[in-house]
Design an enzyme around this catalytic site. Structure first.
Site, PDB file in Angstrom:
ATOM      1  N   LYS A 230      -4.076  -5.974   8.425  1.00  0.00           N
ATOM      2  CA  LYS A 230      -3.898  -5.991   9.884  1.00  0.00           C
ATOM      3  C   LYS A 230      -3.717  -4.347  10.276  1.00  0.00           C
ATOM      4  CE  LYS A 230      -0.784  -9.724   9.323  1.00  0.00           C
ATOM      5  NZ  LYS A 230       0.715 -10.110   8.898  1.00  0.00           N
ATOM      6  N   GLY A 231      -3.529  -3.492   9.235  1.00  0.00           N
ATOM      7  CA  GLY A 231      -3.190  -2.331   9.484  1.00  0.00           C
ATOM      8  C   GLY A 231      -4.289  -1.354  10.375  1.00  0.00           C
TER       9      GLY A 231
ATOM     10  N   ASP B 240      -4.398   4.624  -0.388  1.00  0.00           N
ATOM     11  CA  ASP B 240      -3.508   4.907  -1.145  1.00  0.00           C
ATOM     12  C   ASP B 240      -3.998   4.956  -2.442  1.00  0.00           C
ATOM     13  OD1 ASP B 240      -0.872   5.099  -2.092  1.00  0.00           O
ATOM     14  OD2 ASP B 240      -0.506   2.919  -1.925  1.00  0.00           O
TER      15      ASP B 240
HETATM   16  P1  IMP Z   1      -4.324   0.833  -1.695  1.00  0.00           P
HETATM   17  O1  IMP Z   1      -3.476   1.303  -2.695  1.00  0.00           O
HETATM   18  O2  IMP Z   1      -5.655   2.178  -1.439  1.00  0.00           O
HETATM   19  O3  IMP Z   1      -5.378  -0.147  -2.306  1.00  0.00           O
HETATM   20  O4  IMP Z   1      -3.918   0.471  -0.279  1.00  0.00           O
HETATM   21  C1  IMP Z   1      -3.852  -0.950  -0.020  1.00  0.00           C
HETATM   22  C2  IMP Z   1      -3.382  -1.084   1.521  1.00  0.00           C
HETATM   23  O5  IMP Z   1      -1.618  -0.981   1.188  1.00  0.00           O
HETATM   24  C3  IMP Z   1      -3.443  -0.236   2.503  1.00  0.00           C
HETATM   25  O6  IMP Z   1      -4.477  -0.785   3.234  1.00  0.00           O
HETATM   26  C4  IMP Z   1      -1.988  -0.508   3.508  1.00  0.00           C
HETATM   27  O7  IMP Z   1      -2.192  -1.488   4.137  1.00  0.00           O
HETATM   28  C5  IMP Z   1      -1.148  -0.690   2.327  1.00  0.00           C
HETATM   29  N1  IMP Z   1      -0.402   0.649   2.350  1.00  0.00           N
HETATM   30  C6  IMP Z   1      -0.690   1.848   1.247  1.00  0.00           C
HETATM   31  N2  IMP Z   1       0.143   2.765   1.420  1.00  0.00           N
HETATM   32  C7  IMP Z   1       0.998   2.530   2.495  1.00  0.00           C
HETATM   33  C8  IMP Z   1       2.070   3.123   3.269  1.00  0.00           C
HETATM   34  O8  IMP Z   1       2.497   4.256   2.924  1.00  0.00           O
HETATM   35  N3  IMP Z   1       2.557   2.413   4.303  1.00  0.00           N
HETATM   36  C9  IMP Z   1       2.063   1.344   4.732  1.00  0.00           C
HETATM   37  N4  IMP Z   1       1.456   0.800   3.983  1.00  0.00           N
HETATM   38  C10 IMP Z   1       0.610   1.072   2.980  1.00  0.00           C
HETATM   39 MG    MG Z   2      -4.969  -1.780   5.219  1.00  0.00          MG
END
Ligand code: IMP
Ligand code: MG
Length: 209
Positions: free
Chosen positions: A51-52, A111
């Site tokens: 949803k982000g 992230d």
């Molecule tokens: P990934 O670690 O790059 O796979 O991140 C997956 C998902 O985690 C992202 O698309 C965000 O929705 C969520 N996420 C990662 N870091 C943050 C943060 O600092 N705040 C809120 N959501 C986060």
């Molecule tokens: Mg996301």
């Protein structure tokens, strides 16, 4: 919602609404130029990751002065395993056929990069003409896998951020700015609000989009 409405929950504002809008406009001018160079009869397909990415998708799409289509996916990277396992489930798939299409994945934040890296490969396997990535935020220090991001809004420190679509326990998505969440918000709620398998090593919350 403005930063002052949740002032006690933020340690700082990283990017104001005005900064975000200005940066999105810059990215849109590049997307428009690249779109013109592609000489494609079909419009660019924006794929938002729920949803982000809802806020960045809405603002980016409206700022663009070219025809686009919009579709959505929902994925979860936190199945039964620990965070950053790279195990991704599709909770909602696209309605659009990707064969021959130019796809631009629109994400809120990179992230670890594991979710996005999986998503890029998944969409590439469907025969599109191209798959590129636009992310509003990126945490270079947290990244575990290289993801080619064509359009990146801001590089930010490896801290848990909220606002502009990003949540903690589904809250703060409607904050207009991006800010760092104060530890006190999640430390006393950790056991009720955050599943053990959704925590980072340092006890910082992680999310599912
Ligand atoms: P990934 O670690 O790059 O796979 O991140 C997956 C998902 O985690 C992202 O698309 C965000 O929705 C969520 N996420 C990662 N870091 C943050 C943060 O600092 N705040 C809120 N959501 C986060
Ligand atoms: Mg996301």
């Amino acid at each position: 919602m403005q930063p002052e409405d949740v002032a006690g929950d933020l340690t700082k504002v990283l990017h104001t609404e005005a900064e975000i809008q200005a940066r999105i406009a810059e990215l849109c001018r590049r997307i428009e130029a690249d779109d013109a160079a592609a000489l494609d009869e079909q419009p660019l397909l924006l794929v938002g990751v729920l949803k982000g990415a809802v806020m960045v998708m809405a603002d980016l799409a409206r700022e663009l002065r070219i025809p686009v289509e919009m579709d959505w996916m929902a994925v979860s990277s936190y199945g039964s395993s620990t965070r950053s396992s790279g195990v991704v489930r599709i909770l909602k798939d696209l309605d659009t056929e990707l064969a021959g299409r130019r796809v631009l994945i629109v994400e809120d934040i990179i992230d670890s990069g594991l979710t996005l890296s999986w998503l890029v490969e998944n969409l590439r396997s469907r025969g599109p003409r191209s798959v590129e990535v636009c992310a509003l935020l990126r945490k270079p220090e947290a990244q575990r896998i290289a993801v080619d991001v064509t359009y990146c809004g801001f590089d930010i420190p490896d801290e848990f951020v909220i606002g502009y679509g990003l949540d903690y326990a589904e809250r703060y998505r409607n904050l207009r700015a991006v800010g760092v969440l104060a530890r006190h918000v999640y430390e006393h709620e950790e056991t009720d609000a955050v599943e053990l398998d959704e925590q980072e090593d340092g006890g910082v919350p992680a999310g599912e989009g």
